[in-house]
Design a protein around this motif. Structure first.
Motif, PDB file in Angstrom:
ATOM      1  N   ILE A  85       0.586  -1.233   0.138  1.00 15.13           N
ATOM      2  CA  ILE A  85       0.041   0.043   0.018  1.00 15.13           C
ATOM      3  C   ILE A  85       0.970   1.305   0.076  1.00 15.13           C
ATOM      4  CG2 ILE A  85      -1.774   1.408   1.141  1.00 15.13           C
ATOM      5  CD1 ILE A  85      -2.722  -1.445   2.485  1.00 15.13           C
ATOM      6  N   ASN A  86       1.848   1.282   0.941  1.00 12.82           N
ATOM      7  CA  ASN A  86       2.889   2.424   1.035  1.00 12.82           C
ATOM      8  C   ASN A  86       3.965   1.924   1.727  1.00 12.82           C
ATOM      9  OD1 ASN A  86       4.041   4.779   1.291  1.00 12.82           O
ATOM     10  ND2 ASN A  86       2.193   5.844   2.469  1.00 12.82           N
ATOM     11  N   PRO A  87       5.076   1.656   1.098  1.00  9.33           N
ATOM     12  CA  PRO A  87       6.438   1.197   1.816  1.00  9.33           C
ATOM     13  C   PRO A  87       6.866   2.340   2.770  1.00  9.33           C
ATOM     14  CG  PRO A  87       6.453   1.104  -0.828  1.00  9.33           C
ATOM     15  CD  PRO A  87       5.113   2.037  -0.445  1.00  9.33           C
ATOM     16  N   LYS A  88       6.341   3.474   2.787  1.00  9.79           N
ATOM     17  CA  LYS A  88       6.857   4.505   3.952  1.00  9.79           C
ATOM     18  C   LYS A  88       6.512   4.146   4.985  1.00  9.79           C
ATOM     19  CE  LYS A  88       7.495   8.339   0.834  1.00  9.79           C
ATOM     20  NZ  LYS A  88       7.067   9.972   0.331  1.00  9.79           N
ATOM     21  N   ILE A  89       5.229   3.361   5.297  1.00  7.47           N
ATOM     22  CA  ILE A  89       4.703   2.694   6.590  1.00  7.47           C
ATOM     23  C   ILE A  89       5.919   2.010   7.617  1.00  7.47           C
ATOM     24  CG2 ILE A  89       3.112   1.883   7.898  1.00  7.47           C
ATOM     25  CD1 ILE A  89       0.994   2.738   5.554  1.00  7.47           C
ATOM     26  N   TRP A  90       6.139   0.823   6.570  1.00  2.00           N
ATOM     27  CA  TRP A  90       6.884  -0.161   7.222  1.00  2.00           C
ATOM     28  C   TRP A  90       8.442   0.595   7.423  1.00  2.00           C
ATOM     29  CZ3 TRP A  90      11.757  -1.669   4.917  1.00  2.00           C
ATOM     30  CH2 TRP A  90      12.187  -2.759   5.787  1.00  2.00           C
ATOM     31  N   LEU A  91       8.941   1.492   6.511  1.00  2.00           N
ATOM     32  CA  LEU A  91      10.167   2.043   6.590  1.00  2.00           C
ATOM     33  C   LEU A  91      10.317   3.143   7.719  1.00  2.00           C
ATOM     34  CD1 LEU A  91      13.067   2.448   5.159  1.00  2.00           C
ATOM     35  CD2 LEU A  91      11.873   4.279   3.778  1.00  2.00           C
ATOM     36  N   GLY A  92       9.230   3.918   7.988  1.00  2.00           N
ATOM     37  CA  GLY A  92       9.016   4.800   9.196  1.00  2.00           C
ATOM     38  C   GLY A  92       9.192   4.144  10.412  1.00  2.00           C
ATOM     39  N   TRP A 141      13.076   2.731  10.923  1.00  4.45           N
ATOM     40  CA  TRP A 141      13.634   3.730  11.517  1.00  4.45           C
ATOM     41  C   TRP A 141      13.691   4.089  12.733  1.00  4.45           C
ATOM     42  CZ3 TRP A 141      13.815   7.783   6.674  1.00  4.45           C
ATOM     43  CH2 TRP A 141      14.484   7.282   5.592  1.00  4.45           C
ATOM     44  N   LEU A 142      12.256   4.015  13.290  1.00  2.00           N
ATOM     45  CA  LEU A 142      12.029   4.488  14.583  1.00  2.00           C
ATOM     46  C   LEU A 142      12.507   3.305  15.640  1.00  2.00           C
ATOM     47  CD1 LEU A 142       8.639   6.124  14.500  1.00  2.00           C
ATOM     48  CD2 LEU A 142      10.498   7.255  14.896  1.00  2.00           C
ATOM     49  N   CYS A 143      12.424   2.209  15.180  1.00  2.00           N
ATOM     50  CA  CYS A 143      12.939   1.023  15.965  1.00  2.00           C
ATOM     51  C   CYS A 143      14.354   1.120  15.987  1.00  2.00           C
ATOM     52  CB  CYS A 143      12.590  -0.219  15.304  1.00  2.00           C
ATOM     53  SG  CYS A 143      10.893  -0.753  15.467  1.00  2.00           S
ATOM     54  N   THR A 144      15.055   1.466  14.876  1.00  2.00           N
ATOM     55  CA  THR A 144      16.702   1.229  14.803  1.00  2.00           C
ATOM     56  C   THR A 144      17.328   2.666  15.413  1.00  2.00           C
ATOM     57  OG1 THR A 144      16.274  -0.067  12.714  1.00  2.00           O
ATOM     58  CG2 THR A 144      18.559   1.171  13.169  1.00  2.00           C
ATOM     59  N   TYR A 145      16.739   3.677  15.187  1.00  2.00           N
ATOM     60  CA  TYR A 145      17.197   4.921  15.497  1.00  2.00           C
ATOM     61  C   TYR A 145      16.226   5.636  16.735  1.00  2.00           C
ATOM     62  CZ  TYR A 145      19.719   4.350  11.216  1.00  2.00           C
ATOM     63  OH  TYR A 145      20.558   4.024  10.221  1.00  2.00           O
ATOM     64  N   VAL A 146      16.394   5.195  17.702  1.00  2.00           N
ATOM     65  CA  VAL A 146      15.409   5.358  18.885  1.00  2.00           C
ATOM     66  C   VAL A 146      15.516   6.959  19.599  1.00  2.00           C
ATOM     67  CG1 VAL A 146      15.602   3.125  19.796  1.00  2.00           C
ATOM     68  CG2 VAL A 146      17.208   4.826  20.704  1.00  2.00           C
ATOM     69  N   SER A 147      16.398   7.735  18.953  1.00  2.00           N
ATOM     70  CA  SER A 147      16.599   9.127  19.388  1.00  2.00           C
ATOM     71  C   SER A 147      15.829  10.162  18.505  1.00  2.00           C
ATOM     72  CB  SER A 147      18.052   9.639  19.326  1.00  2.00           C
ATOM     73  OG  SER A 147      18.440   9.654  18.110  1.00  2.00           O
ATOM     74  N   ILE A 148      15.337   9.249  17.337  1.00  2.00           N
ATOM     75  CA  ILE A 148      14.463  10.184  16.387  1.00  2.00           C
ATOM     76  C   ILE A 148      12.868  10.270  16.759  1.00  2.00           C
ATOM     77  CG2 ILE A 148      13.559  10.176  13.815  1.00  2.00           C
ATOM     78  CD1 ILE A 148      15.988   8.880  12.882  1.00  2.00           C
ATOM     79  N   ARG A 149      12.545  11.448  16.352  1.00  2.00           N
ATOM     80  CA  ARG A 149      11.011  11.771  16.927  1.00  2.00           C
ATOM     81  C   ARG A 149      10.223  11.596  15.398  1.00  2.00           C
ATOM     82  NH1 ARG A 149      11.421  17.090  20.609  1.00  2.00           N
ATOM     83  NH2 ARG A 149      12.824  16.340  22.121  1.00  2.00           N
ATOM     84  N   PRO A 150       9.021  11.173  15.896  1.00  2.00           N
ATOM     85  CA  PRO A 150       8.123  10.966  14.684  1.00  2.00           C
ATOM     86  C   PRO A 150       7.983  11.952  13.617  1.00  2.00           C
ATOM     87  CG  PRO A 150       7.066   9.770  16.503  1.00  2.00           C
ATOM     88  CD  PRO A 150       8.387  10.617  17.044  1.00  2.00           C
ATOM     89  N   GLY A 151       8.113  13.304  14.195  1.00  2.00           N
ATOM     90  CA  GLY A 151       7.796  14.660  13.610  1.00  2.00           C
ATOM     91  C   GLY A 151       9.141  14.779  12.611  1.00  2.00           C
ATOM     92  N   GLU A 152      10.229  14.144  13.154  1.00  2.00           N
ATOM     93  CA  GLU A 152      11.388  14.261  12.292  1.00  2.00           C
ATOM     94  C   GLU A 152      11.897  13.403  11.229  1.00  2.00           C
ATOM     95  OE1 GLU A 152      14.141  15.939  16.367  1.00  2.00           O
ATOM     96  OE2 GLU A 152      14.211  13.652  15.551  1.00  2.00           O
ATOM     97  N   LEU A 153      11.119  12.504  11.015  1.00  2.00           N
ATOM     98  CA  LEU A 153      11.045  11.550   9.746  1.00  2.00           C
ATOM     99  C   LEU A 153      10.440  12.290   8.471  1.00  2.00           C
ATOM    100  CD1 LEU A 153       9.225   8.219  11.319  1.00  2.00           C
ATOM    101  CD2 LEU A 153      11.454   9.090  10.977  1.00  2.00           C
TER     102      LEU A 153
END
Length: 228
Positions: free
Chosen positions: A206-213, A216-228
């Motif tokens: 449907i949208n690869p960005k859902i899984w990719l986002g 990334w959040l699982c890998t880079y835990v310091s990232i905030r959702p709004g920064e993606l």
């Protein structure tokens, strides 16, 4: 001495002006038995009406005392209440709306609305530690929200000080609001991978960005959702 007590009434006998006898009444100099029944004080541009001489005298004595001690402020007596909490907070919200994110503004608006409902348009110089503590403890919210509310109000008072609405000496002390953050629920790495695989299965086409986002959040835990 500064200020005085006056009356618009005139002596019914001679039409003369009533004069303050300095003790207990406004009387006619020529007919001492004639006295005023309506009173007003005039002091540094402040005009107040009273129903008795005693009330007028107490008010005048009070503002004279404040003048002598250096604490007299004409804004405390103006009819438009320039130091009222409601009046000042409207301008503060306008400033904040242009400076912070919508979510942060919504929270600040909620905090100040609660304060306005509690205090009304009370003079901000009459709101001190005790009043702030009573207000915060009266709120049916979590300790974390109560602490955030205190921070928002503290920011409001700091803004007033920077705009020279109040002095540093007039800044209230704010109560401490202790709180404990709850622990986050954690999962094992294996379960995390299983969840990611399921998200990939149901959303990647449907949208690869859902899984990719999420990856990334699982890998880079310091990232905030709004920064993606």
């Amino acid at each position: 001495m500064l200020g005085g007590i006056y009356s618009r009434q005139k002596c019914p006998v001679c039409g003369g002006t009533f004069r303050d006898d300095g003790r207990k009444a406004l009387i006619c100099p020529h007919h001492p038995e004639q006295r005023a029944s309506q009173f007003a004080t005039v002091f540094k541009g402040i005009y107040r009406r009273f129903h008795s001489y005693d009330e007028a005298y107490r008010f005048l004595s009070g503002v004279r005392f404040k003048t002598d001690e250096g604490s007299f402020d004409t804004r405390d007596y103006r009819k438009d209440e320039p130091l009222g909490l409601t009046n000042l907070s409207e301008k503060w919200l306008q400033v904040k709306k242009a400076m912070v994110r919508p979510k942060s503004y919504s929270n600040l608006h909620n905090y100040i609305d609660r304060a306005r409902n509690y205090f009304g348009n009370k003079n901000i110089k009459e709101i001190g530690y005790a009043e702030l503590e009573d207000f915060l403890l009266a709120q049916d919210v979590s300790d974390k929200t109560r602490a955030n509310m205190k921070s928002g109000l503290h920011d409001f008072w700091q803004w007033l000080r920077k705009r020279r609405v109040v002095t540093l000496a007039e800044m209230p002390e704010f109560p401490e609001i202790p709180f404990e953050l709850g622990f986050r629920n954690t999962i094992s790495k294996d379960i995390q991978e299983e969840i990611l695989e399921e998200i990939h299965r149901i959303s990647y086409h449907i949208n690869p960005k859902i899984w990719l986002g999420i990856r990334w959040l699982c890998t880079y835990v310091s990232i905030r959702p709004g920064e993606l």
